[in-house]
Design an enzyme around this catalytic site. Structure first.
Site, mmCIF file in Angstrom:
data_model
loop_
_atom_site.group_PDB
_atom_site.id
_atom_site.type_symbol
_atom_site.label_atom_id
_atom_site.label_comp_id
_atom_site.label_asym_id
_atom_site.label_seq_id
_atom_site.Cartn_x
_atom_site.Cartn_y
_atom_site.Cartn_z
ATOM 1 N N ARG A 144 0.834 -1.215 0.000
ATOM 2 C CA ARG A 144 0.000 0.000 0.000
ATOM 3 C C ARG A 144 0.864 1.259 0.000
ATOM 4 N NH1 ARG A 144 -3.572 -0.428 5.002
ATOM 5 N NH2 ARG A 144 -1.626 -1.329 5.707
ATOM 6 N N ASN B 91 -6.072 -2.592 1.828
ATOM 7 C CA ASN B 91 -6.036 -4.045 1.937
ATOM 8 C C ASN B 91 -7.467 -4.557 1.945
ATOM 9 O OD1 ASN B 91 -3.254 -4.293 2.148
ATOM 10 N ND2 ASN B 91 -3.256 -4.350 4.374
#
Length: 99
Positions: free
Chosen positions: A20, A38
């Site tokens: 990320r 996520n």
């Protein structure tokens, strides 16, 4: 002005490896709008909006990922501008909570 909006889902070893942060850093560098998060199924999902060439470059970066990751599959599909509303207020690109 936004030229294209794509939603990308990346599967493989993509959680717990800085994926990320990698996506957010690269997207900001490419001056894209959107978000990354996520998912509970172990994948990472991202919304990428901006000029077609920059979005395409970002998708290719997602196919590679950071060095600790292993991308097994990447799904890429069109998305609507409404999905940009998930960003935090005042941010061009956000890291969102797990879904």
């Amino acid at each position: 002005m936004t030229d294209v909006i794509r939603q990308v889902t990346v599967r493989g070893r993509v959680q717990g490896v800085g994926f990320r942060a990698f996506v957010e850093f690269q997207a900001i560098k490419l001056d894209l709008e959107g978000w990354v998060r996520n998912r509970r199924d172990g994948s990472v999902e991202a919304l990428l909006a901006g000029p077609e060439a920059a979005v395409a470059a970002m998708i290719e970066l997602c196919r590679q990922g950071p060095s600790a990751s292993h991308v097994a599959a990447l799904a890429d599909e069109p998305a609507s501008a409404d999905a940009l509303n998930l960003r935090r207020a005042g941010e061009r690109f956000s890291t969102l909570p797990t879904l």
